[in-house]
Scaffold this motif. Structure first.
Motif, PDB file in Angstrom:
ATOM      1  N   ARG A 317       0.825  -1.210   0.000  1.00 28.61           N
ATOM      2  CA  ARG A 317       0.000   0.000   0.000  1.00 28.61           C
ATOM      3  C   ARG A 317       0.856   1.256   0.000  1.00 28.61           C
ATOM      4  NH1 ARG A 317      -3.376   1.991   5.313  1.00 28.61           N
ATOM      5  NH2 ARG A 317      -4.106   3.997   4.482  1.00 28.61           N
ATOM      6  N   TRP A 318       1.980   1.228   0.733  1.00 26.89           N
ATOM      7  CA  TRP A 318       2.847   2.396   0.816  1.00 26.89           C
ATOM      8  C   TRP A 318       3.988   2.331  -0.197  1.00 26.89           C
ATOM      9  CZ3 TRP A 318       1.243   6.533   3.267  1.00 26.89           C
ATOM     10  CH2 TRP A 318       0.296   6.390   4.282  1.00 26.89           C
ATOM     11  N   ARG A 319       3.847   1.438  -1.175  1.00 21.83           N
ATOM     12  CA  ARG A 319       4.756   1.353  -2.308  1.00 21.83           C
ATOM     13  C   ARG A 319       6.167   0.893  -1.915  1.00 21.83           C
ATOM     14  NH1 ARG A 319       2.398   3.653  -6.699  1.00 21.83           N
ATOM     15  NH2 ARG A 319       4.408   3.886  -7.774  1.00 21.83           N
ATOM     16  N   SER A 320       6.247   0.164  -0.807  1.00 17.69           N
ATOM     17  CA  SER A 320       7.515  -0.479  -0.441  1.00 17.69           C
ATOM     18  C   SER A 320       7.510  -1.878  -1.070  1.00 17.69           C
ATOM     19  CB  SER A 320       7.654  -0.566   1.081  1.00 17.69           C
ATOM     20  OG  SER A 320       7.803   0.714   1.645  1.00 17.69           O
ATOM     21  N   PHE A 321       7.655  -1.904  -2.383  1.00 15.03           N
ATOM     22  CA  PHE A 321       7.431  -3.137  -3.135  1.00 15.03           C
ATOM     23  C   PHE A 321       8.501  -4.198  -2.862  1.00 15.03           C
ATOM     24  CE2 PHE A 321       5.406   0.119  -6.058  1.00 15.03           C
ATOM     25  CZ  PHE A 321       4.119  -0.160  -5.630  1.00 15.03           C
ATOM     26  N   ALA A 322       9.751  -3.771  -2.655  1.00 16.49           N
ATOM     27  CA  ALA A 322      10.805  -4.745  -2.377  1.00 16.49           C
ATOM     28  C   ALA A 322      10.536  -5.452  -1.048  1.00 16.49           C
ATOM     29  CB  ALA A 322      12.166  -4.059  -2.358  1.00 16.49           C
ATOM     30  N   GLY A 323      10.122  -4.689  -0.042  1.00 25.10           N
ATOM     31  CA  GLY A 323       9.782  -5.286   1.247  1.00 25.10           C
ATOM     32  C   GLY A 323       8.575  -6.196   1.153  1.00 25.10           C
ATOM     33  N   ALA A 324       7.578  -5.759   0.411  1.00 25.82           N
ATOM     34  CA  ALA A 324       6.380  -6.585   0.230  1.00 25.82           C
ATOM     35  C   ALA A 324       6.731  -7.902  -0.455  1.00 25.82           C
ATOM     36  CB  ALA A 324       5.345  -5.817  -0.584  1.00 25.82           C
ATOM     37  N   TRP A 325       7.675  -7.857  -1.390  1.00 30.74           N
ATOM     38  CA  TRP A 325       8.097  -9.082  -2.087  1.00 30.74           C
ATOM     39  C   TRP A 325       8.787 -10.048  -1.121  1.00 30.74           C
ATOM     40  CZ3 TRP A 325       7.361 -12.018  -6.098  1.00 30.74           C
ATOM     41  CH2 TRP A 325       8.323 -12.945  -6.486  1.00 30.74           C
ATOM     42  N   GLU A 326       9.608  -9.526  -0.216  1.00 27.59           N
ATOM     43  CA  GLU A 326      10.241 -10.379   0.790  1.00 27.59           C
ATOM     44  C   GLU A 326       9.190 -11.061   1.663  1.00 27.59           C
ATOM     45  OE1 GLU A 326      13.960  -9.387   2.882  1.00 27.59           O
ATOM     46  OE2 GLU A 326      13.723  -7.384   1.994  1.00 27.59           O
TER      47      GLU A 326
END
Length: 354
Positions: A317-326
């Motif tokens: 949601r907050w566009r932290s896509f690398a973290g979301a992928w982990e």
């Protein structure tokens, strides 16, 4: 030596003096001092011999506007057997001068001015190793302790088995001016807690699944902290990791009273998180990975999967896509990927590079 505690010697004229000029605690206080409080319908009495030493690690980083009310709340505690260490994590706003003033006015207090900013976890550990109290409070100096906070929580610990490592409670949330906004626990008209739902006893699965503990309200057993090696200094924040590791081997107890005022302001750590490259998100991911190694039962893995899924959606949601992928990859390790997770994971596979 004259007594300055009116609960023991109400006739003493020194009660009206300012705190820094009151005489030291006299032996007559120790002879007659007690804590009385209702606990399960009984009155709890603590003799001087049984009153454990409680350490307050008062941790400051740029808290100058809130520092005096915080430190005054330590001095206002009704529980006299306290050990206080003031730790400044290289503040730049004049906090150190205020801390020096209070340390000078309270000679039994220790003062540790760190030459460089270490972060919350390392700074707390630096204070902890210089103390010896049986119980410990990690006190952020933008918050406020209510006067009976320590007395009530020690009384609760005295009634619990040695397997309990943490007593926590309710808190009032206050704004920058100290005005009460609401309580941590939302209640119905009869005072019953609605949300977040608290838990006592063995709470490992509970702390994996959801947030319900107000961190500033915790009184921790030193043996618990020492068994964990203190806070994990590789992390940007401490509470989630502490809850996970401590609850694996120690029980938690809810004292259903308001003991603390937690300040909400733009600089508070709790207001940050999930933004791209945010260190708090990276720490959350690391704690979830550590938690997976601690899970022993299917129900605990399921609880962790719920947490990981929620954190993944927040990061996306907050566009932290690398973290979301982990976090999506961690869901795979938990064998808990659902159809909706697969759809999000497909998008994250591409977006994580941006």
């Amino acid at each position: 030596m004259r007594c300055c505690w009116p609960c023991c010697c109400p006739a003493m004229a020194c009660w009206g003096r300012p705190w820094p000029t009151r005489p030291a605690l006299g032996w007559c206080c120790w002879a007659g001092w007690f804590i009385s409080g209702l606990f399960g319908g009984r009155v709890v009495m603590l003799s001087p011999v049984s009153a454990p030493l409680v350490t307050i690690v008062a941790l400051c980083y740029n808290h100058a506007p809130y520092l005096r009310p915080a430190l005054d709340s330590i001095r206002a505690q009704t529980y006299p057997h306290l050990e206080v260490i003031l730790v400044d994590d290289a503040s730049t706003d004049g906090s150190a001068a205020i801390l020096r003033e209070y340390a000078a006015a309270n000679p039994t207090w220790q003062l540790l001015l760190l030459p460089e900013n270490l972060g919350n976890c390392r700074a707390f550990n630096q204070g902890l190793v210089r103390t010896r109290g049986e119980f410990v409070i990690d006190f952020a100096t933008d918050d406020v302790l209510l006067p009976e906070r320590v007395a009530k929580q020690v009384a609760a610990f005295q009634q619990l088995p040695g397997s309990y490592g943490v007593v926590y409670s309710d808190a009032e949330l206050i704004d920058e001016q100290g005005r009460v906004m609401r309580r941590h626990f939302r209640r119905d008209r009869q005072g019953r807690i609605l949300a977040p739902r608290p838990a006592s006893g063995w709470v490992f699965a509970d702390v994996l699944r959801r947030y319900f503990i107000s961190t500033p309200t915790m009184l921790m057993r030193r043996a618990t902290l020492e068994a964990l090696g203190g806070y994990d200094e590789t992390l940007a924040y401490e509470d989630f990791d502490f809850w996970v590791r401590a609850s694996r081997d120690w029980e938690f107890y809810l004292l259903d009273e308001v003991t603390t005022q937690k300040r909400r302001h733009p600089q508070a750590m709790s207001r940050r998180g999930y933004r791209p490259h945010d260190p708090y998100l990276a720490s959350t991911i690391k704690v979830c990975q550590k938690a997976l190694l601690l899970c022993r039962e299917a129900a605990e893995r399921q609880a962790l999967a719920e947490r990981v899924r929620w954190e993944m959606h927040q990061a996306a949601r907050w566009r932290s896509f690398a973290g979301a992928w982990e976090l999506y990859q961690l869901l795979h390790k938990l064998r808990a990927v659902q159809l909706s997770d697969q759809l999000l994971g497909g998008a994250l596979r591409v977006l994580r590079w941006f």
